[in-house]
Design an enzyme around this catalytic site. Structure first.
Site, mmCIF file in Angstrom:
data_model
loop_
_atom_site.group_PDB
_atom_site.id
_atom_site.type_symbol
_atom_site.label_atom_id
_atom_site.label_comp_id
_atom_site.label_asym_id
_atom_site.label_seq_id
_atom_site.Cartn_x
_atom_site.Cartn_y
_atom_site.Cartn_z
ATOM 1 N N ASN A 6 38.968 32.141 53.101
ATOM 2 C CA ASN A 6 38.409 33.295 52.394
ATOM 3 C C ASN A 6 36.882 33.170 52.412
ATOM 4 O OD1 ASN A 6 37.284 34.843 50.240
ATOM 5 N ND2 ASN A 6 39.319 35.071 49.354
ATOM 6 N N ASP A 8 34.670 35.427 51.192
ATOM 7 C CA ASP A 8 33.994 36.280 50.190
ATOM 8 C C ASP A 8 32.718 35.635 49.640
ATOM 9 O OD1 ASP A 8 36.105 38.024 50.379
ATOM 10 O OD2 ASP A 8 36.994 37.499 48.442
ATOM 11 N N HIS A 9 32.786 34.301 49.425
ATOM 12 C CA HIS A 9 31.657 33.649 48.753
ATOM 13 C C HIS A 9 30.405 33.573 49.620
ATOM 14 C CE1 HIS A 9 33.488 32.780 44.923
ATOM 15 N NE2 HIS A 9 34.607 32.593 45.600
ATOM 16 N N ARG A 17 20.784 38.233 46.976
ATOM 17 C CA ARG A 17 19.432 38.580 47.373
ATOM 18 C C ARG A 17 19.335 39.958 48.043
ATOM 19 N NH1 ARG A 17 15.072 34.902 47.872
ATOM 20 N NH2 ARG A 17 15.108 33.814 45.899
ATOM 21 N N HIS A 42 38.247 40.126 50.415
ATOM 22 C CA HIS A 42 38.673 40.997 49.308
ATOM 23 C C HIS A 42 37.644 42.114 49.162
ATOM 24 C CE1 HIS A 42 39.920 41.095 44.729
ATOM 25 N NE2 HIS A 42 39.970 42.293 45.303
ATOM 26 N N ARG A 44 36.474 44.509 46.887
ATOM 27 C CA ARG A 44 36.618 44.854 45.467
ATOM 28 C C ARG A 44 36.085 46.254 45.213
ATOM 29 N NH1 ARG A 44 37.580 40.104 41.963
ATOM 30 N NH2 ARG A 44 37.386 41.614 40.298
ATOM 31 N N ARG A 48 31.212 43.850 44.887
ATOM 32 C CA ARG A 48 30.274 42.794 44.481
ATOM 33 C C ARG A 48 29.977 41.797 45.597
ATOM 34 N NH1 ARG A 48 33.884 39.390 40.191
ATOM 35 N NH2 ARG A 48 34.034 41.423 39.208
ATOM 36 N N HIS A 49 30.888 41.693 46.589
ATOM 37 C CA HIS A 49 30.572 40.806 47.720
ATOM 38 C C HIS A 49 30.854 41.498 49.052
ATOM 39 C CE1 HIS A 49 34.781 39.909 46.946
ATOM 40 N NE2 HIS A 49 34.528 39.071 45.955
ATOM 41 N N GLU A 69 42.506 41.657 51.076
ATOM 42 C CA GLU A 69 42.983 41.794 49.697
ATOM 43 C C GLU A 69 42.383 43.038 49.082
ATOM 44 O OE1 GLU A 69 41.622 38.395 47.604
ATOM 45 O OE2 GLU A 69 42.671 36.993 48.878
ATOM 46 N N THR A 99 36.820 36.165 38.823
ATOM 47 C CA THR A 99 37.663 36.149 40.012
ATOM 48 C C THR A 99 39.051 36.645 39.596
ATOM 49 O OG1 THR A 99 38.519 34.762 41.798
ATOM 50 C CG2 THR A 99 38.262 33.704 39.665
ATOM 51 N N THR A 100 39.979 36.738 40.562
ATOM 52 C CA THR A 100 41.306 37.276 40.254
ATOM 53 C C THR A 100 42.038 36.312 39.323
ATOM 54 O OG1 THR A 100 41.219 38.088 42.509
ATOM 55 C CG2 THR A 100 43.290 38.373 41.347
ATOM 56 N N GLU A 150 52.234 36.135 47.761
ATOM 57 C CA GLU A 150 51.296 35.015 47.660
ATOM 58 C C GLU A 150 51.372 34.515 46.225
ATOM 59 O OE1 GLU A 150 47.361 35.467 49.280
ATOM 60 O OE2 GLU A 150 46.578 33.820 48.034
ATOM 61 N N HIS A 213 44.514 30.297 45.338
ATOM 62 C CA HIS A 213 43.638 30.389 44.168
ATOM 63 C C HIS A 213 43.395 29.011 43.567
ATOM 64 C CE1 HIS A 213 41.399 33.111 41.554
ATOM 65 N NE2 HIS A 213 41.393 32.054 40.789
ATOM 66 N N GLY A 214 42.143 28.610 43.612
ATOM 67 C CA GLY A 214 41.744 27.348 43.008
ATOM 68 C C GLY A 214 42.138 26.114 43.810
ATOM 69 N N GLY A 235 39.131 29.716 49.444
ATOM 70 C CA GLY A 235 37.766 30.213 49.610
ATOM 71 C C GLY A 235 36.715 29.384 48.927
ATOM 72 N N GLN A 236 36.729 29.401 47.591
ATOM 73 C CA GLN A 236 35.614 28.834 46.828
ATOM 74 C C GLN A 236 35.320 27.384 47.184
ATOM 75 O OE1 GLN A 236 34.996 26.769 43.974
ATOM 76 N NE2 GLN A 236 32.986 27.639 43.511
HETATM 77 N N1 PXP Z 1 44.211 34.383 47.377
HETATM 78 C C1 PXP Z 1 43.923 35.491 46.639
HETATM 79 C C2 PXP Z 1 44.927 36.586 46.600
HETATM 80 C C3 PXP Z 1 42.690 35.612 45.948
HETATM 81 O O1 PXP Z 1 42.428 36.710 45.219
HETATM 82 C C4 PXP Z 1 41.754 34.565 46.060
HETATM 83 C C5 PXP Z 1 40.447 34.670 45.348
HETATM 84 O O2 PXP Z 1 39.702 35.695 45.892
HETATM 85 C C6 PXP Z 1 42.079 33.463 46.855
HETATM 86 C C7 PXP Z 1 43.324 33.380 47.486
HETATM 87 C C8 PXP Z 1 41.121 32.328 47.075
HETATM 88 O O3 PXP Z 1 40.876 31.669 45.881
HETATM 89 P P1 PXP Z 1 39.757 30.544 45.824
HETATM 90 O O4 PXP Z 1 38.448 31.200 46.135
HETATM 91 O O5 PXP Z 1 39.856 30.049 44.419
HETATM 92 O O6 PXP Z 1 40.102 29.512 46.851
#
Ligand code: PXP
Length: 261
Positions: A6, A8-9, A17, A42, A44, A48-49, A69, A99-100, A150, A213-214, A235-236
Site C-alpha cells: 500500500n 498511500d503513505h 507539502r 485508497h 478517499r 487526503r493522499h 480501496e 486510518t480505516t 479482507e 491493517h497494522g 502500507g504504513q
Molecule cells: N488493507 C486495507 C483495507 C486498508 O484500509 C489499509 C489501510 O489503508 C491497509 C490494508 C494497510 O494498513 P497499514 O497501512 O496499517 O499497513
C-alpha cells in the site's frame, strides 16, 4: 502468499507539502521491482493522499495488479468503474479517522453494498469486502455477492504492539488495552483464533481471503502461518521503514517475511 504494497503513505508525504515529491510513480516502480505482487491504494472521499490522477496513472502503468480501496459512495464507485483496477476493496470511511478503524458494517448498509458490488462486477471488477473477522461477517459477505474478503487485523496488531513494543510507554498507548500481560496474551490468542476461524469459514464458502491493517515486520509471521490467507496488504510499516532503509530494501524484507516455505 501475495504481498500487496500500500503506497498511500508516499502520497501522504507528498500532500504534506503539496508538491510532486516523493513521486508516487517512482514508488510504484520501486515497489514492483522489489517484489510487490500487488499495489494497493485508497482513493478517499477527502482526497487526503491518493488523487484521481494517481489512480489513473497507477492503473495504467503498474506491472502488477492494482487493488483500489474505496468507500461505498456513488461518485467514488463511478470513478473506480471508469479506471478498471484489477480489484476493488470496499472499506468503511469516516472523515475524522486517521486510518480505516474497523471493518465494514454489513447489516445497516447491505442494500448499498449489494448495489456497489453489482455495479463493479458489471464493469468486470471483482470485489473484496474489508471486514472484521467472524463467521457472521463471512456469511454476510458471501450473501452480499463479494468474491473476496479482507480480514481487518487492526485489533490483532494493537494487542501485539501493547505486548511486544514500547507503545504502552509512549503517548500513543491504547488506553482500552492497558491490561495485564496475562490478559493481553489471552486476548491476542483469542483474536488470532478468530482470524483463523473466519479465514477457514470464508474458504469453505468459496471466498478468497486477504488480511491487512497494522501488519509489520514483527507481527506479520502470525498471519503468514494461516494457510487460508492468500494475500496481505501492508502500507504504513513498509513506508515507515523505507525512511531509514529505502523503499527497495523495505519491500524486499517484507517480501522475504511473507514468503511461505
Ligand atoms: N488493507 C486495507 C483495507 C486498508 O484500509 C489499509 C489501510 O489503508 C491497509 C490494508 C494497510 O494498513 P497499514 O497501512 O496499517 O499497513
Amino acid at each position: 502468499m501475495k504481498l500487496g504494497v500500500n503506497i498511500d503513505h508516499v502520497a501522504v508525504l507528498r500532500e504534506a507539502r503539496e508538491v510532486n515529491d516523493p513521486d508516487i510513480l517512482q514508488a510504484l516502480y520501486v515497489a514492483c521491482q522489489s517484489g510487490a505482487d500487488q499495489i494497493t491504494i485508497h482513493l478517499r472521499e477527502d482526497r487526503r493522499h491518493i488523487q484521481d490522477i494517481d489512480v489513473k496513472n497507477i492503473v495504467m502503468l503498474s506491472k502488477v495488479p492494482v487493488n483500489l480501496e474505496c468507500a461505498i459512495d456513488k461518485d467514488i464507485i463511478e470513478i473506480v468503474c471508469q479506471n478498471k483496477p484489477h480489484r476493488a476493496t470496499l472499506v468503511p470511511e469516516k472523515r475524522h479517522e486517521i486510518t480505516t478503524e474497523g471493518g465494514l458494517e454489513l447489516y445497516n448498509h447491505s442494500e448499498d453494498i449489494k448495489t456497489a458490488i453489482a455495479k463493479l462486477n458489471a464493469s468486470e471488477i471483482p470485489v473484496s469486502l474489508f471486514v472484521d473477522p467472524s463467521i457472521e461477517t463471512m456469511e454476510k459477505s458471501k450473501e452480499l455477492g463479494a468474491q473476496m474478503v479482507e480480514l481487518h487485523t487492526g485489533h490483532f496488531a494493537n494487542l501485539f504492539a501493547m505486548l511486544n513494543s514500547s507503545l504502552p510507554y509512549s503517548n500513543h498507548s491504547i488506553k482500552d488495552l492497558e491490561l495485564s500481560r496475562q490478559t493481553l496474551e489471552q486476548e491476542l490468542a483469542n483474536e488470532i483464533e478468530k482470524i483463523k476461524t473466519a479465514a477457514k469459514h470464508a474458504v469453505g464458502l468459496g471466498l478468497e481471503v486477504a488480511a491487512g491493517h497494522g501488519l509489520n515486520y514483527h507481527n506479520v509471521y502470525k498471519m503468514v502461518k494461516i494457510s487460508e490467507i492468500i494475500e496481505l496488504n501492508i502500507g504504513q510499516s513498509i513506508v515507515a521503514r523505507s525512511v531509514f532503509t529505502g523503499l527497495q530494501s523495505a519491500v524486499k524484507e517484507m517480501k522475504k517475511l511473507t514468503t511461505r516455505r
